[in-house]
Design a protein around this motif. Structure first.
Motif, PDB file in Angstrom:
ATOM      1  N   ALA A 120       1.032  -1.378   0.063  1.00 32.37           N
ATOM      2  CA  ALA A 120      -0.026   0.065   0.048  1.00 32.37           C
ATOM      3  C   ALA A 120       0.826   1.338   0.029  1.00 32.37           C
ATOM      4  CB  ALA A 120      -0.898  -0.273   1.287  1.00 32.37           C
ATOM      5  N   ILE A 121       1.704   1.318   0.991  1.00 28.14           N
ATOM      6  CA  ILE A 121       2.585   2.555   0.899  1.00 28.14           C
ATOM      7  C   ILE A 121       3.488   2.537  -0.244  1.00 28.14           C
ATOM      8  CG2 ILE A 121       2.680   2.569   3.361  1.00 28.14           C
ATOM      9  CD1 ILE A 121       5.467   1.748   3.340  1.00 28.14           C
ATOM     10  N   LEU A 176      11.030   5.880   0.683  1.00 28.83           N
ATOM     11  CA  LEU A 176      10.648   4.633   0.921  1.00 28.83           C
ATOM     12  C   LEU A 176      11.671   3.965   1.950  1.00 28.83           C
ATOM     13  CD1 LEU A 176       8.844   3.225  -2.109  1.00 28.83           C
ATOM     14  CD2 LEU A 176       7.911   3.926   0.071  1.00 28.83           C
ATOM     15  N   HIS A 177      13.043   4.430   1.587  1.00 29.42           N
ATOM     16  CA  HIS A 177      13.832   4.007   2.597  1.00 29.42           C
ATOM     17  C   HIS A 177      13.320   4.156   4.191  1.00 29.42           C
ATOM     18  CE1 HIS A 177      17.043   3.856  -0.651  1.00 29.42           C
ATOM     19  NE2 HIS A 177      17.797   3.191   0.401  1.00 29.42           N
ATOM     20  N   PHE A 178      12.948   5.174   4.456  1.00 27.47           N
ATOM     21  CA  PHE A 178      12.482   5.421   5.902  1.00 27.47           C
ATOM     22  C   PHE A 178      11.157   4.802   6.041  1.00 27.47           C
ATOM     23  CE2 PHE A 178      10.019   7.761   8.869  1.00 27.47           C
ATOM     24  CZ  PHE A 178      10.880   7.625  10.087  1.00 27.47           C
ATOM     25  N   GLY A 179      10.183   4.785   4.939  1.00 27.81           N
ATOM     26  CA  GLY A 179       8.968   4.117   4.986  1.00 27.81           C
ATOM     27  C   GLY A 179       9.005   2.647   5.257  1.00 27.81           C
ATOM     28  N   TRP A 180       9.824   2.183   4.419  1.00 28.20           N
ATOM     29  CA  TRP A 180       9.939   0.662   4.699  1.00 28.20           C
ATOM     30  C   TRP A 180      10.744   0.279   5.985  1.00 28.20           C
ATOM     31  CZ3 TRP A 180      11.478  -1.938  -0.706  1.00 28.20           C
ATOM     32  CH2 TRP A 180      10.527  -1.770  -1.389  1.00 28.20           C
ATOM     33  N   ALA A 181      11.766   1.001   6.417  1.00 32.15           N
ATOM     34  CA  ALA A 181      12.358   0.637   7.572  1.00 32.15           C
ATOM     35  C   ALA A 181      11.393   0.906   8.800  1.00 32.15           C
ATOM     36  CB  ALA A 181      13.602   1.734   7.699  1.00 32.15           C
ATOM     37  N   LEU A 182      10.728   1.781   8.811  1.00 32.93           N
ATOM     38  CA  LEU A 182       9.800   1.992  10.002  1.00 32.93           C
ATOM     39  C   LEU A 182       8.523   0.832   9.886  1.00 32.93           C
ATOM     40  CD1 LEU A 182       8.971   3.851  12.260  1.00 32.93           C
ATOM     41  CD2 LEU A 182       7.209   5.102  10.659  1.00 32.93           C
ATOM     42  N   MET A 183       8.328   0.533   8.685  1.00 33.50           N
ATOM     43  CA  MET A 183       7.176  -0.873   8.808  1.00 33.50           C
ATOM     44  C   MET A 183       7.978  -1.957   9.332  1.00 33.50           C
ATOM     45  SD  MET A 183       4.392  -1.910   8.472  1.00 33.50           S
ATOM     46  CE  MET A 183       3.840  -3.625   8.466  1.00 33.50           C
ATOM     47  N   LEU A 201      13.263  -0.058  16.697  1.00 35.37           N
ATOM     48  CA  LEU A 201      13.190   1.467  16.246  1.00 35.37           C
ATOM     49  C   LEU A 201      14.411   2.018  15.908  1.00 35.37           C
ATOM     50  CD1 LEU A 201      10.273   2.455  18.700  1.00 35.37           C
ATOM     51  CD2 LEU A 201      10.307   1.968  16.371  1.00 35.37           C
ATOM     52  N   LEU A 202      15.557   1.272  16.405  1.00 31.85           N
ATOM     53  CA  LEU A 202      16.899   1.868  15.823  1.00 31.85           C
ATOM     54  C   LEU A 202      17.022   1.887  14.506  1.00 31.85           C
ATOM     55  CD1 LEU A 202      19.053   0.554  18.734  1.00 31.85           C
ATOM     56  CD2 LEU A 202      18.516   2.893  18.395  1.00 31.85           C
ATOM     57  N   HIS A 203      16.380   0.778  13.761  1.00 33.41           N
ATOM     58  CA  HIS A 203      16.613   0.789  12.290  1.00 33.41           C
ATOM     59  C   HIS A 203      16.163   1.912  11.464  1.00 33.41           C
ATOM     60  CE1 HIS A 203      16.679  -0.756   8.072  1.00 33.41           C
ATOM     61  NE2 HIS A 203      15.628  -1.047   8.469  1.00 33.41           N
ATOM     62  N   PRO A 204      14.875   2.316  11.794  1.00 36.26           N
ATOM     63  CA  PRO A 204      14.366   3.762  11.101  1.00 36.26           C
ATOM     64  C   PRO A 204      15.098   4.636  11.799  1.00 36.26           C
ATOM     65  CG  PRO A 204      12.618   2.663  12.739  1.00 36.26           C
ATOM     66  CD  PRO A 204      13.683   1.557  12.489  1.00 36.26           C
ATOM     67  N   LEU A 205      15.433   4.908  12.986  1.00 37.39           N
ATOM     68  CA  LEU A 205      16.088   6.018  13.215  1.00 37.39           C
ATOM     69  C   LEU A 205      17.428   6.164  12.653  1.00 37.39           C
ATOM     70  CD1 LEU A 205      16.664   8.409  15.276  1.00 37.39           C
ATOM     71  CD2 LEU A 205      17.392   6.819  16.944  1.00 37.39           C
ATOM     72  N   VAL A 206      18.404   5.129  12.496  1.00 33.88           N
ATOM     73  CA  VAL A 206      19.528   5.244  11.799  1.00 33.88           C
ATOM     74  C   VAL A 206      19.378   5.299  10.228  1.00 33.88           C
ATOM     75  CG1 VAL A 206      21.477   3.849  11.185  1.00 33.88           C
ATOM     76  CG2 VAL A 206      20.658   3.796  13.305  1.00 33.88           C
ATOM     77  N   THR A 207      18.178   4.797   9.745  1.00 31.15           N
ATOM     78  CA  THR A 207      18.186   5.031   8.423  1.00 31.15           C
ATOM     79  C   THR A 207      17.634   6.570   8.183  1.00 31.15           C
ATOM     80  OG1 THR A 207      17.215   2.914   8.104  1.00 31.15           O
ATOM     81  CG2 THR A 207      16.445   4.453   6.396  1.00 31.15           C
ATOM     82  N   LEU A 208      16.859   7.313   8.920  1.00 30.00           N
ATOM     83  CA  LEU A 208      16.558   8.717   8.986  1.00 30.00           C
ATOM     84  C   LEU A 208      17.862   9.513   8.953  1.00 30.00           C
ATOM     85  CD1 LEU A 208      14.568  11.045   8.821  1.00 30.00           C
ATOM     86  CD2 LEU A 208      14.242  10.973  11.414  1.00 30.00           C
ATOM     87  N   LEU A 209      18.775   9.321   9.953  1.00 31.77           N
ATOM     88  CA  LEU A 209      19.924   9.993   9.729  1.00 31.77           C
ATOM     89  C   LEU A 209      20.579   9.858   8.852  1.00 31.77           C
ATOM     90  CD1 LEU A 209      20.919   9.333  13.903  1.00 31.77           C
ATOM     91  CD2 LEU A 209      19.687  11.493  12.887  1.00 31.77           C
ATOM     92  N   VAL A 210      20.755   8.748   8.044  1.00 32.43           N
ATOM     93  CA  VAL A 210      21.477   8.174   6.948  1.00 32.43           C
ATOM     94  C   VAL A 210      21.084   8.950   5.742  1.00 32.43           C
ATOM     95  CG1 VAL A 210      22.030   6.573   5.443  1.00 32.43           C
ATOM     96  CG2 VAL A 210      22.664   6.231   7.778  1.00 32.43           C
ATOM     97  N   LEU A 229       2.586   5.753   5.633  1.00 33.84           N
ATOM     98  CA  LEU A 229       2.528   4.475   6.592  1.00 33.84           C
ATOM     99  C   LEU A 229       1.389   4.506   7.630  1.00 33.84           C
ATOM    100  CD1 LEU A 229       3.682   1.747   7.406  1.00 33.84           C
ATOM    101  CD2 LEU A 229       5.435   2.865   8.623  1.00 33.84           C
ATOM    102  N   GLY A 230       1.180   5.580   8.376  1.00 32.22           N
ATOM    103  CA  GLY A 230       0.296   5.717   9.278  1.00 32.22           C
ATOM    104  C   GLY A 230      -1.210   5.513   8.784  1.00 32.22           C
ATOM    105  N   ILE A 231      -1.449   6.177   7.570  1.00 27.46           N
ATOM    106  CA  ILE A 231      -2.771   5.819   7.002  1.00 27.46           C
ATOM    107  C   ILE A 231      -2.860   4.289   6.518  1.00 27.46           C
ATOM    108  CG2 ILE A 231      -3.954   6.453   4.755  1.00 27.46           C
ATOM    109  CD1 ILE A 231      -2.860   9.109   5.016  1.00 27.46           C
TER     110      ILE A 231
END
Length: 293
Positions: A120-121, A176-183, A201-210, A229-231
């Motif tokens: 979906a996302i 989608l790097h961040f969206g998939w990591a957060l999912m 949650l460290l995975h999306p956090l590190v992805t966001l910083l990267v 993703l929230g939707i």
């Protein structure tokens, strides 16, 4: 008091594992649509840079932290920026694939839910890519940022968007790097019981910083991905954790606990009627049974 929930618990291990061949084709199709769909949005150079200026100005209006300060921290040493580039280039697809494989094998119910959310996302992201082409901050001179992939390596993009046949460099929003990591993190938290599961949650956090530090995405790219993703999560609700365990150890343990809970009142009642227990009809502690033999 537990009787109303018993039917659900009896079916807790009834979630079937989807056919493997079908799922391999579906997931492969998801990745293929992701890659080919981005190719449909190639070009539109002038529009992509116009939108980039708009996004950059919007971030300053919203007083979001500048991506430049984060990149400056990465550029203190070649090793750190090289690790960030490597993370960006190599973790995205393998981590998501490993996540889906693990869910398929251990949590089939959660696997079906996660696959639907990712689809979906991804579909929503492709629509945004087509309607809102966006040059990443590494291409926008106004940002003053360095294209760390080209300067320090490794990079997944060609030196010029016009000659890059493998990817669309104007598909920055949403990330989608961040969206998939957060999912991946949310899916693992929902499907597991460990008290350490929140560390995912460290995975999306590190992805966001990267993604921000390497100048591949704006902060708003991640915010839009999180909103999509929230939707998707609001529409596609996760299954009950026990209902997603198809005959696995967790499901069997849970069923055994409920079976013991159901038998215990029966044992107490029978002990009181026969007089073999205490005067109150409660069973004697196991260590006292047979003590006079």
């Amino acid at each position: 008091m537990e009787l109303p929930t018993e039917p659900a618990q009896k079916g807790s291990a009834a979630t079937p594992r989807p056919p493997l061949v079908r799922e391999v084709l579906l997931v492969a199709g998801l990745f293929l649509v992701y890659k080919l769909g981005r190719q449909l949005a190639t070009g539109h150079t002038a529009e992509a840079f116009t939108n980039a200026h708009r996004v950059w100005d919007a971030e300053r209006f919203l007083h979001l932290p500048g991506e430049g300060s984060l990149q400056s921290a990465l550029l203190h040493g070649d090793t750190l920026v090289h690790l960030a580039n490597t993370y960006y280039a190599t973790v995205h697809f393998p981590a998501t694939a490993a996540f889906l494989v693990w869910l398929y094998l251990r949590r089939p119910g959660h696997y079906v839910w996660a696959r639907r959310v990712l689809a979906a996302i991804t579909a929503a992201a492709l629509v945004v890519h087509l309607t809102f082409p966006l040059a990443p901050p590494r291409m926008l001179a106004a940002t003053g940022l360095v294209d760390t992939g080209q300067v320090y390596g490794p990079t997944v993009y060609g030196a010029s968007p016009e000659t890059d046949w493998l990817s669309n460099q104007f598909a920055a929003m949403p990330s989608l790097h961040f969206g998939w990591a957060l999912m991946v993190a949310i899916g693992l938290i929902a499907a597991t019981r460990s008290r350490w599961r929140w560390l995912w949650l460290l995975h999306p956090l590190v992805t966001l910083l990267v993604i921000a530090g390497t100048a591949n995405h704006y902060w708003l790219d991640a915010l839009v991905a999180g909103a999509l993703l929230g939707i998707a999560l609001a529409v596609l609700r996760p299954p009950r954790r026990a209902a997603a365990d198809t005959g696995g150890p967790a499901a069997r343990e849970l069923e055994q606990e409920h079976e013991r809970d159901r038998k215990q009142p029966q044992a107490q009642g029978s002990g009181g009627e026969s007089g073999g227990g205490s005067a109150a009809g409660t069973p004697q502690p196991p260590e006292l049974v047979g003590a006079g033999r």
